[in-house]
Write a protein that holds these residues in place. Structure first.
Motif, PDB file in Angstrom:
ATOM      1  N   SER A 148     -16.782  -5.069  37.727  1.00  0.00           N
ATOM      2  CA  SER A 148     -17.598  -4.240  36.842  1.00  0.00           C
ATOM      3  C   SER A 148     -17.748  -2.851  37.458  1.00  0.00           C
ATOM      4  O   SER A 148     -17.543  -2.686  38.663  1.00  0.00           O
ATOM      5  N   PRO A 149     -18.125  -1.852  36.659  1.00  0.00           N
ATOM      6  CA  PRO A 149     -18.300  -0.505  37.204  1.00  0.00           C
ATOM      7  C   PRO A 149     -19.314  -0.430  38.334  1.00  0.00           C
ATOM      8  O   PRO A 149     -19.124   0.315  39.296  1.00  0.00           O
ATOM      9  N   SER A 150     -20.402  -1.178  38.233  1.00  0.00           N
ATOM     10  CA  SER A 150     -21.422  -1.135  39.289  1.00  0.00           C
ATOM     11  C   SER A 150     -20.895  -1.714  40.590  1.00  0.00           C
ATOM     12  O   SER A 150     -21.167  -1.194  41.677  1.00  0.00           O
ATOM     13  N   VAL A 151     -20.125  -2.796  40.495  1.00  0.00           N
ATOM     14  CA  VAL A 151     -19.540  -3.401  41.695  1.00  0.00           C
ATOM     15  C   VAL A 151     -18.492  -2.452  42.279  1.00  0.00           C
ATOM     16  O   VAL A 151     -18.389  -2.306  43.503  1.00  0.00           O
ATOM     17  N   THR A 152     -17.730  -1.816  41.418  1.00  0.00           N
ATOM     18  CA  THR A 152     -16.732  -0.841  41.880  1.00  0.00           C
ATOM     19  C   THR A 152     -17.399   0.260  42.682  1.00  0.00           C
ATOM     20  O   THR A 152     -16.915   0.662  43.748  1.00  0.00           O
ATOM     21  N   PHE A 153     -18.532   0.756  42.171  1.00  0.00           N
ATOM     22  CA  PHE A 153     -19.253   1.822  42.872  1.00  0.00           C
ATOM     23  C   PHE A 153     -19.715   1.360  44.245  1.00  0.00           C
ATOM     24  O   PHE A 153     -19.574   2.085  45.241  1.00  0.00           O
ATOM     25  N   MET A 154     -20.276   0.160  44.334  1.00  0.00           N
ATOM     26  CA  MET A 154     -20.749  -0.362  45.619  1.00  0.00           C
ATOM     27  C   MET A 154     -19.601  -0.546  46.600  1.00  0.00           C
ATOM     28  O   MET A 154     -19.722  -0.216  47.784  1.00  0.00           O
ATOM     29  N   CYS A 155     -18.497  -1.050  46.102  1.00  0.00           N
ATOM     30  CA  CYS A 155     -17.335  -1.252  46.982  1.00  0.00           C
ATOM     31  C   CYS A 155     -16.824   0.083  47.525  1.00  0.00           C
ATOM     32  O   CYS A 155     -16.535   0.206  48.724  1.00  0.00           O
ATOM     33  N   ASP A 156     -16.713   1.074  46.643  1.00  0.00           N
ATOM     34  CA  ASP A 156     -16.172   2.372  47.049  1.00  0.00           C
ATOM     35  C   ASP A 156     -17.125   3.143  47.951  1.00  0.00           C
ATOM     36  O   ASP A 156     -16.691   3.866  48.855  1.00  0.00           O
ATOM     37  N   ALA A 157     -18.418   2.997  47.720  1.00  0.00           N
ATOM     38  CA  ALA A 157     -19.394   3.785  48.470  1.00  0.00           C
ATOM     39  C   ALA A 157     -19.798   3.151  49.793  1.00  0.00           C
ATOM     40  O   ALA A 157     -20.115   3.861  50.753  1.00  0.00           O
ATOM     41  N   ILE A 158     -19.781   1.825  49.866  1.00  0.00           N
ATOM     42  CA  ILE A 158     -20.308   1.150  51.061  1.00  0.00           C
ATOM     43  C   ILE A 158     -19.234   0.375  51.819  1.00  0.00           C
ATOM     44  O   ILE A 158     -19.016   0.587  53.015  1.00  0.00           O
ATOM     45  N   CYS A 159     -18.580  -0.533  51.131  1.00  0.00           N
ATOM     46  CA  CYS A 159     -17.676  -1.463  51.820  1.00  0.00           C
ATOM     47  C   CYS A 159     -16.399  -0.798  52.333  1.00  0.00           C
ATOM     48  O   CYS A 159     -16.031  -0.952  53.510  1.00  0.00           O
ATOM     49  N   LEU A 160     -15.704  -0.069  51.450  1.00  0.00           N
ATOM     50  CA  LEU A 160     -14.421   0.505  51.841  1.00  0.00           C
ATOM     51  C   LEU A 160     -14.515   1.459  53.031  1.00  0.00           C
ATOM     52  O   LEU A 160     -13.683   1.378  53.946  1.00  0.00           O
ATOM     53  N   PRO A 161     -15.502   2.380  53.073  1.00  0.00           N
ATOM     54  CA  PRO A 161     -15.571   3.272  54.235  1.00  0.00           C
ATOM     55  C   PRO A 161     -15.715   2.539  55.565  1.00  0.00           C
ATOM     56  O   PRO A 161     -15.103   2.932  56.560  1.00  0.00           O
ATOM     57  N   LEU A 162     -16.502   1.464  55.582  1.00  0.00           N
ATOM     58  CA  LEU A 162     -16.679   0.688  56.813  1.00  0.00           C
ATOM     59  C   LEU A 162     -15.389  -0.012  57.203  1.00  0.00           C
ATOM     60  O   LEU A 162     -14.968   0.018  58.371  1.00  0.00           O
ATOM     61  N   ILE A 163     -14.738  -0.644  56.239  1.00  0.00           N
ATOM     62  CA  ILE A 163     -13.489  -1.357  56.520  1.00  0.00           C
ATOM     63  C   ILE A 163     -12.399  -0.383  56.976  1.00  0.00           C
ATOM     64  O   ILE A 163     -11.618  -0.677  57.888  1.00  0.00           O
ATOM     65  N   GLN A 164     -12.359   0.794  56.331  1.00  0.00           N
ATOM     66  CA  GLN A 164     -11.374   1.799  56.711  1.00  0.00           C
ATOM     67  C   GLN A 164     -11.530   2.197  58.170  1.00  0.00           C
ATOM     68  O   GLN A 164     -10.547   2.328  58.904  1.00  0.00           O
ATOM     69  N   ARG A 165     -12.772   2.413  58.611  1.00  0.00           N
ATOM     70  CA  ARG A 165     -13.013   2.817  59.991  1.00  0.00           C
ATOM     71  C   ARG A 165     -12.562   1.733  60.977  1.00  0.00           C
ATOM     72  O   ARG A 165     -11.942   2.042  62.006  1.00  0.00           O
ATOM     73  N   ILE A 166     -12.835   0.488  60.643  1.00  0.00           N
ATOM     74  CA  ILE A 166     -12.441  -0.618  61.530  1.00  0.00           C
ATOM     75  C   ILE A 166     -10.923  -0.684  61.655  1.00  0.00           C
ATOM     76  O   ILE A 166     -10.365  -0.792  62.756  1.00  0.00           O
ATOM     77  N   ILE A 167     -10.236  -0.624  60.515  1.00  0.00           N
ATOM     78  CA  ILE A 167      -8.770  -0.694  60.533  1.00  0.00           C
ATOM     79  C   ILE A 167      -8.180   0.491  61.273  1.00  0.00           C
ATOM     80  O   ILE A 167      -7.215   0.350  62.043  1.00  0.00           O
TER      81      ILE A 167
END
Length: 486
Positions: free
Chosen positions: A29-48
């Motif tokens: 959903s759009p709300s889940v997309t926003f949460m993933c893009d704003a919170i989850c992806l930046p953290l995962i990107q830094r780890i990788i």
């Protein structure tokens, strides 16, 4: 060290799975997309990013140890202190050393192992469509990580050999254009602007060899991606760089010089020759006006302030040479003073003022007054027949037009540096008068600068420019004057 090693092992196992789960969740959903893009992806990107870099720098089994494992928050950059200390020897003929090739290959293989299973789990084109709309993820993470794996060591070597190109260089010291071209092996690059069609060549080629397709723009209206005809087209033979390419990454045309500019936050490389030509032009304009009064050079959107500082430094050097030389020396060997000609009658040199509103949070490296464009024009460009106002703007933000305010202030001239007409600076019609991009009626296609009584002239110094988006096939940046007539 034991704790750090344990953390590293956990990161390597968990990060790819988290990335895969997050990309799948974006489609809910759009709300889940926003949460993933704003919170989850930046953290995962830094780890990788950290773990891929660590894999590349880990001591080899052959005993060529580079030291203890480093745990850094910004691993790609290390510190330039470390870079200079190592004094890596670059290959003067542009052929990567064995160590450099091994580092790049290891880094690239690490990225493949972390990213590919998450990005294209079924190895089909439909996987790409799950995440390509997140342009920040594609451009700021995937694209940059791949380019860092390819060019990081090469750039470190170049800066070690040519310290004047480093971030801690003396801000008053300018590299020559020949030095920059030699350092990055740009001898075969053209100094002519030939458009931008070459940018999508690799993407078009990938469409052809993968069952056909076309280039489309995403919903943002500017990002170009490849749309393959068959969503189930296999990408198993496509390397990671090409996967990101069809998602709008534009990796294939990037040279170490381009990535050096990108990572250093440079849009225009200020060389000694270009600053001399630009400053000399401004001096000539001041001389033409001297009988009426003084000249003020006002830079808006000045960023770190170095362009204005370099111009001001040139004026001061000119002033010192003017005082130390007499007319009797005018026939001796050519010098910088002779090149720009003696101006014994000029009562005072132009004043240079740099302004910026600070909205881009660029670190200042010279004096910059905190003012927006409108504030700067209101403060410095009040109508005054005894003061000539020349405004300079380098790389105006894309889609934004500041020139209307300059013309409303009735400045004598404004000079724009950067991509013109179809490029990424300013508004294509409002700034440059590009009628093909104007959505008004046919009678409204007269360029706004013409309506307001200004004349455009592309200055010859453009051929000396070196900028972030230059390629072997086309020079990107230009210097364009808009002068009030009548």
């Amino acid at each position: 060290m034991i704790i750090l090693s344990l953390i590293s092992k956990i990161n390597k196992k968990v990060a790819p799975k988290l990335l895969s789960a997050t990309l799948n969740a974006r489609t809910v959903s759009p709300s889940v997309t926003f949460m993933c893009d704003a919170i989850c992806l930046p953290l995962i990107q830094r780890i990788i990013s950290i773990e891929a870099q660590d894999d590349a720098e880990r001591p080899s089994k052959s005993g060529n140890s580079t030291g203890k494992r480093k745990f850094r928050l910004f691993p790609w950059m290390d510190s330039y202190i470390d870079m200079v200390r190592k004094q890596l020897k670059s290959d003067r003929e542009g052929v990567p050393s064995k160590k450099e090739r091994l580092h790049s290959e290891t880094h690239h293989m690490a990225l493949e192992s972390y990213l590919r299973p998450a990005l294209i789990p079924t190895e089909k084109f439909k996987d790409v469509k799950r995440w390509r709309d997140n342009t920040s993820f594609v451009q700021q993470f995937l694209r940059k990580e791949i380019l860092r794996s390819l060019y990081r060591n090469k750039i470190r070597d170049i800066v070690s050999e040519y310290p004047v190109l480093g971030p801690n260089k003396d801000k008053s010291q300018l590299p020559s254009r020949n030095l920059v071209r030699k350092a990055f092996d740009l001898s075969s690059w053209t100094d002519v602007h030939n458009g931008y069609s070459y940018e999508t060549e690799r993407m078009e080629e990938l469409c052809k060899i993968n069952g056909g397709g076309e280039l489309i723009k995403l919903k943002d209206g500017s990002t170009i991606v490849a749309e393959l005809h068959n969503e189930s087209q296999s990408l198993s033979k496509m390397n990671l760089a090409d996967v990101v390419e069809i998602a709008g990454g534009f990796i294939s045309g990037i040279h170490p010089f381009n990535f050096y500019c990108e990572e250093a936050g440079i849009y225009e490389v200020h060389t000694a020759e270009y600053i001399q030509e630009l400053s000399s032009y401004l001096l000539r304009r001041a001389e033409e006006f001297q009988e009426k009064g003084d000249t003020l050079i006002l830079e808006v959107g000045a960023g770190n302030g170095l362009l204005s500082k370099h111009i001001s430094d040139f004026f001061e050097m000119y002033s010192r040479r003017r005082k130390n030389q007499s007319r009797k020396n005018s026939k001796r060997r050519r010098t910088l003073h002779n090149i720009i000609q003696t101006r014994e009658g000029m009562s005072s040199l132009p004043k240079v003022v740099a302004t910026d509103d600070g909205s881009w949070h660029i670190k200042k490296r010279a004096k910059v007054e905190k003012m927006s464009v409108i504030e700067a024009l209101y403060h410095y460009a009040q109508p005054n027949d005894s003061v000539q106002i020349i405004v300079i703007c380098s790389w105006m933000p894309k889609g934004i037009d500041w020139t209307e305010n300059m013309r409303k202030a009735r400045v004598s001239e404004y000079i724009l540096l950067g991509e013109s007409d179809f490029g990424s600076c300013g508004h294509e019609f409002k700034t440059w008068g590009n009628a093909s991009q104007h959505q008004g009626g046919s009678g409204d296609n007269v360029p706004p600068f013409v309506v307001d009584g200004y004349e455009r002239k592309d200055l010859s110094m453009s051929k000396l420019q070196l900028s972030r988006y230059d390629t072997k096939f086309s020079r990107s940046s230009s210097t364009v004057s808009f002068r009030k007539f009548g």
